[in-house]
Design a protein around this motif. Structure first.
Motif, short mmCIF file in Angstrom:
data_model
loop_
_atom_site.label_atom_id
_atom_site.label_comp_id
_atom_site.label_asym_id
_atom_site.label_seq_id
_atom_site.Cartn_x
_atom_site.Cartn_y
_atom_site.Cartn_z
N ALA A 27 0.83 -1.21 0.00
CA ALA A 27 0.00 0.00 0.00
C ALA A 27 0.87 1.26 0.00
CB ALA A 27 -0.95 0.01 1.20
N SER A 28 2.01 1.19 0.65
CA SER A 28 2.87 2.38 0.74
C SER A 28 3.64 2.67 -0.54
CB SER A 28 3.86 2.24 1.91
OG SER A 28 4.87 1.31 1.62
N THR A 29 3.71 1.70 -1.45
CA THR A 29 4.50 1.89 -2.66
C THR A 29 3.67 1.85 -3.94
OG1 THR A 29 5.00 -0.48 -2.78
CG2 THR A 29 6.59 0.93 -1.62
N TYR A 30 2.37 1.58 -3.83
CA TYR A 30 1.53 1.45 -5.02
C TYR A 30 1.20 2.83 -5.59
CZ TYR A 30 -2.09 0.13 -8.25
OH TYR A 30 -2.84 -0.03 -9.38
N GLU A 31 1.98 3.25 -6.57
CA GLU A 31 1.85 4.59 -7.16
C GLU A 31 0.57 4.77 -7.96
OE1 GLU A 31 5.47 5.31 -9.29
OE2 GLU A 31 6.66 5.39 -7.45
N GLY A 32 -0.03 3.67 -8.42
CA GLY A 32 -1.26 3.77 -9.20
C GLY A 32 -2.41 4.41 -8.44
N ALA A 33 -2.36 4.33 -7.12
CA ALA A 33 -3.42 4.91 -6.29
C ALA A 33 -3.03 6.27 -5.72
CB ALA A 33 -3.77 3.96 -5.16
N ASP A 34 -1.88 6.80 -6.13
CA ASP A 34 -1.42 8.08 -5.60
C ASP A 34 -2.47 9.16 -5.83
OD1 ASP A 34 0.65 9.57 -4.27
OD2 ASP A 34 0.98 10.60 -6.18
N GLY A 35 -2.83 9.85 -4.76
CA GLY A 35 -3.82 10.91 -4.83
C GLY A 35 -5.25 10.44 -4.57
N PHE A 36 -5.48 9.13 -4.53
CA PHE A 36 -6.83 8.62 -4.26
C PHE A 36 -7.29 9.09 -2.89
CE2 PHE A 36 -9.63 5.07 -2.81
CZ PHE A 36 -10.67 5.27 -3.72
N GLY A 42 -0.79 4.17 -2.11
CA GLY A 42 -2.01 3.46 -1.74
C GLY A 42 -2.44 3.71 -0.32
N GLY A 43 -2.04 4.81 0.25
CA GLY A 43 -2.30 5.12 1.65
C GLY A 43 -3.74 5.24 2.05
N ARG A 44 -4.61 5.45 1.08
CA ARG A 44 -6.04 5.49 1.37
C ARG A 44 -6.80 4.49 0.50
NH1 ARG A 44 -7.13 11.80 2.50
NH2 ARG A 44 -5.54 12.03 4.09
N ALA A 45 -6.06 3.57 -0.06
CA ALA A 45 -6.66 2.52 -0.90
C ALA A 45 -6.23 1.14 -0.44
CB ALA A 45 -6.26 2.74 -2.36
N CYS A 46 -5.70 1.04 0.77
CA CYS A 46 -5.13 -0.22 1.25
C CYS A 46 -6.12 -1.38 1.19
CB CYS A 46 -4.58 -0.06 2.66
SG CYS A 46 -5.73 0.69 3.83
N ALA A 47 -7.38 -1.10 1.39
CA ALA A 47 -8.40 -2.16 1.36
C ALA A 47 -8.52 -2.81 -0.01
CB ALA A 47 -9.75 -1.59 1.78
N PHE A 48 -8.10 -2.09 -1.03
CA PHE A 48 -8.27 -2.56 -2.41
C PHE A 48 -6.97 -3.02 -3.05
CE2 PHE A 48 -11.15 1.16 -1.67
CZ PHE A 48 -12.27 0.40 -1.33
N ILE A 49 -5.89 -3.04 -2.28
CA ILE A 49 -4.58 -3.40 -2.82
C ILE A 49 -4.21 -4.81 -2.38
CG2 ILE A 49 -2.12 -2.84 -2.80
CD1 ILE A 49 -2.95 0.10 -2.48
N ILE A 88 -13.75 0.27 -4.73
CA ILE A 88 -12.85 -0.27 -5.75
C ILE A 88 -13.18 0.32 -7.11
CG2 ILE A 88 -14.21 -2.35 -6.18
CD1 ILE A 88 -10.37 -2.15 -6.21
N ALA A 89 -14.47 0.59 -7.35
CA ALA A 89 -14.87 1.19 -8.62
C ALA A 89 -14.29 2.60 -8.78
CB ALA A 89 -16.39 1.23 -8.73
N ALA A 90 -14.32 3.39 -7.72
CA ALA A 90 -13.76 4.75 -7.77
C ALA A 90 -12.25 4.70 -7.97
CB ALA A 90 -14.12 5.52 -6.51
N LEU A 91 -11.59 3.76 -7.30
CA LEU A 91 -10.14 3.62 -7.47
C LEU A 91 -9.81 3.19 -8.89
CD1 LEU A 91 -7.22 3.58 -6.44
CD2 LEU A 91 -7.66 1.24 -5.63
N THR A 92 -10.53 2.23 -9.42
CA THR A 92 -10.31 1.75 -10.78
C THR A 92 -10.50 2.88 -11.79
OG1 THR A 92 -11.01 -0.46 -10.14
CG2 THR A 92 -11.04 0.04 -12.49
#
Length: 102
Positions: A27-36, A42-49, A88-92
């Motif tokens: 979660a700390s390194t997943y750049e795809g979720a940066d800014g989510f 992935g700091g606010r998308a951990c549930a979906f990673i 997950i839909a919003a993150l996607t």
């Protein structure tokens, strides 16, 4: 609101106090979720990673992860404050839009 590793104070973010010993949480390194939802990586998308290291354990199945997340105060705060945007839909959608822009 903080990122998951700050909220949980787990120390498993990249460069964190427990990263060498216990490993870096994806979660700390997943750049795809940066800014989510305003989070870093992935700091606010951990549930979906996949593979995020909740509660010192790696959930064995998607169902295990769902159980862990539903019992997590950070997950519930995000859900409360962000409503339908915390999904997950919003993150996607965010990741897809980011890929189209770059």
């Amino acid at each position: 609101m903080e990122n998951c590793w700050e909220f949980k104070n787990c120390g498993r973010e990249a460069g964190g106090r427990k990263a060498d010993e216990k490993g870096v949480c994806p979660a700390s390194t997943y750049e795809g979720a940066d800014g989510f939802l305003g989070g870093r990586n992935g700091g606010r998308a951990c549930a979906f990673i996949t593979g995020s290291l909740c509660c010192e354990t790696l959930p064995g199945t998607v169902r295990d992860k769902e159980k862990n997340c539903e019992a997590c105060s950070f997950f519930n705060e995000l859900k409360y404050f962000h409503g339908r945007d915390f999904s997950i839909a919003a993150l996607t959608k965010k990741i897809k839009h980011q890929q189209e822009v770059t």
